[in-house]
Design an enzyme around this catalytic site. Structure first.
Site, mmCIF file in Angstrom:
data_model
loop_
_atom_site.group_PDB
_atom_site.id
_atom_site.type_symbol
_atom_site.label_atom_id
_atom_site.label_comp_id
_atom_site.label_asym_id
_atom_site.label_seq_id
_atom_site.Cartn_x
_atom_site.Cartn_y
_atom_site.Cartn_z
ATOM 1 N N SER A 18 3.252 -0.608 9.965
ATOM 2 C CA SER A 18 3.837 0.467 8.989
ATOM 3 C C SER A 18 4.127 -0.334 7.754
ATOM 4 C CB SER A 18 5.561 0.679 10.072
ATOM 5 O OG SER A 18 6.276 -0.021 9.901
ATOM 6 N N THR A 19 4.458 1.069 6.992
ATOM 7 C CA THR A 19 4.951 1.262 5.454
ATOM 8 C C THR A 19 6.594 -0.019 5.658
ATOM 9 O OG1 THR A 19 3.636 2.496 4.504
ATOM 10 C CG2 THR A 19 5.773 2.124 3.189
ATOM 11 N N GLY A 72 6.189 -3.028 6.264
ATOM 12 C CA GLY A 72 6.147 -3.823 4.943
ATOM 13 C C GLY A 72 6.719 -3.925 4.238
ATOM 14 N N GLU A 131 -1.563 -4.268 4.865
ATOM 15 C CA GLU A 131 -2.065 -3.086 4.721
ATOM 16 C C GLU A 131 -1.673 -2.261 5.666
ATOM 17 O OE1 GLU A 131 -6.625 -0.928 6.387
ATOM 18 O OE2 GLU A 131 -5.702 -3.633 7.010
ATOM 19 N N CYS A 165 -4.421 3.638 11.418
ATOM 20 C CA CYS A 165 -3.850 4.040 10.691
ATOM 21 C C CYS A 165 -4.910 4.353 9.937
ATOM 22 C CB CYS A 165 -3.606 1.990 9.664
ATOM 23 S SG CYS A 165 -4.693 1.585 9.787
#
Length: 489
Positions: free
Chosen positions: A239-240, A243, A260, A293
């Protein structure tokens, strides 16, 4: 599973390690326990890092020839192939994925990408002449200017639950082929298949310390792997939100970071391709239950055709059979956990609170009291500001938006802090390709799709940093050195 993961232990520097803490793995289809692993003690996670450092600095792997590294990695893949049936069954149990998807889209695709990466690496130059103009070479008394690609060093690879095998192979093949030493940390939800890679590494004779696989129920080990000064690079898929944390954790030691992350991909249907919308919508949720994703969960169609599309997609979704992935009749399985089920339910409610209408689905699947099932759901979204159009839900939910013209479609598609993937459908391929060029996203599929060792993927904006697969995915695990060679005078 006993054959592919000895005694359910983690693998550190060539040894199977037992810990004091148990890590239960749940089957999301029925909430039974698939296995109970022994979580890697934090001290052993650090030993994995230090042994990776030692193995890299000693050159036992990094200094081997590319051909020799390829031979060992091919043996690792052969060992996985020999255990294919059991490994696929493991992925079905721990991830809740249908057998056909686990075998084709995970195992076979992952193996093809890994083997293709070995071939691609061997075909690429890793030391070549740098194109410095002749007049500069003469003026600087330089006989030769050389560009050399070398391994980064110690790499941490952190993988997600929705593609445990394929994401692990996608990272390990280029990282190890480039001569790095790697510590793999899979998702706590799907760790068993990654331990099978450890068993394959042992069988193939990868030197101790070059590849370790650590497992845990929390995040302490992952944080150690992203902050430890002996780690040179972190490669993360997830997940962002996580990240961003990894970027912050890696910053003090200025590690290389490849990410990613999340996506909220759009699929744009040109006016001449509206009849493809239902099939494209099914592809979003089938097999993965929307847990991908790159899933194109924002469907953009001509505004005047929106009602027609909503009806067609709702009809297609109503025909999907929700149930255990081992049931041959099932076309849509569970999401991974109770927490993920609650997230899907919460975002569906948020969408309706902000003006969306549920056309079909929108609730937990009736009649399935065990397992984490949500009905395939179609949302009629009033605009791109709706929470279901802004955030990654990671469940079997698609939102349909109307556009005025192609300029408006491109504007809507690009109006996102994500930029991982996208799709354009149109019988006029030239027009569809022109639209694809305008999308701010790392990959765009026009009327088709491909997953290849030779084709890079990765995100724009908050969907990530760097690329995986393709030449760029190999270079991500390499440093660039410039060597000047002049005459001694």
């Amino acid at each position: 599973m006993a054959d592919i993961i000895p005694q359910r232990l983690s693998y550190v520097a060539g040894e199977w390690v037992e810990g004091d803490e148990a890590l239960p793995v749940e089957n999301p289809a029925d909430e039974t326990q698939v296995a109970e692993l022994s979580a890697t003690p934090l001290a052993q996670v650090e030993r994995a890092v230090l042994e990776a450092r030692r193995s890299f600095d000693s050159g036992v792997w990094a200094d081997a020839s590319p051909a020799d590294r390829a031979k060992v990695l091919s043996a690792l893949l052969d060992h996985l192939e020999a255990n294919r049936a059991e490994l696929v069954a493991t992925m079905v149990a721990e991830a809740g994925q249908p057998p056909a998807f686990a075998e084709r889209a995970q195992f076979l695709a992952g193996m093809a990408v890994a083997r293709g990466t070995l071939d691609l690496y061997l075909s690429m130059p890793h030391e070549d002449t740098n194109p410095v103009p002749v007049d500069e070479l003469v003026r600087g008394r330089v006989a030769l200017s050389v560009r050399r690609h070398e391994p980064v060093g110690v790499v941490t690879a952190i993988t997600p639950y929705n593609g445990a095998i394929i994401m692990a192979l996608q990272k390990l093949a280029p990282a190890l082929m480039a001569g790095n030493s790697v510590v793999l940390r899979p998702s706590p939800l799907t760790p068993i298949s990654s331990l099978a890679i450890a068993a394959a590494a042992e069988a193939a004779g990868i030197p101790p310390g070059v590849l370790s696989v650590v497992v845990e129920g929390g995040a302490a080990g992952a944080e150690l792997l992203t902050t430890h000064p002996a780690v040179d690079m972190v490669s993360f898929t997830g997940s962002t939100t996580v990240g961003r944390r990894i970027l912050a954790q890696a910053a003090p030691t200025v590690k290389r970071v490849a990410l990613e992350l999340g996506g909220k991909s759009a699929q744009i249907h040109l006016p001449d391709a509206v009849d493809r919308a239902a099939a494209a919508a099914v592809a979003v949720v089938a097999a993965t239950a929307g847990q991908a994703c790159v899933a194109a969960t924002r469907m953009l169609v001509p505004r005047e055709r929106k009602d027609e599309v909503l009806e067609a997609v709702a009809k297609a979704y109503s025909s999907l059979v929700v149930g255990p992935p081992t049931d041959p009749a099932t076309t849509l399985g569970p999401v991974i956990s109770a927490a993920q089920l609650e997230r899907v339910e919460r975002y569906t409610a948020l969408a309706t609170d902000h003006g969306a209408a549920v056309v079909t689905g929108g609730r937990r699947t009736p009649g399935l009291d065990r397992g984490h099932y949500f009905e395939p759901t179609v949302l009629d979204l009033p605009d791109n500001d709706n929470p279901a159009a802004r955030e990654e839900i990671f469940g079997p939910v698609i939102g349909v938006l109307g556009y005025r013209d192609l300029d408006d479609a491109v504007r809507i598609a690009n109006d996102s802090h994500y930029g991982l993937s996208g799709q354009v459908y149109g019988s006029d391929t030239a027009t569809a390709t022109a639209v694809a060029r305008r999308l701010r996203t790392g990959a765009v599929n026009v009327n088709t799709g491909m997953y290849s060792a030779y084709a890079p993927s990765g995100g724009y904006k908050q969907s990530g940093l760097g690329r995986e697969r393709g030449p760029e995915g190999i270079r991500a695990f390499q440093e660039v050195k410039h060597i000047l060679i002049g005459e001694f005078r």
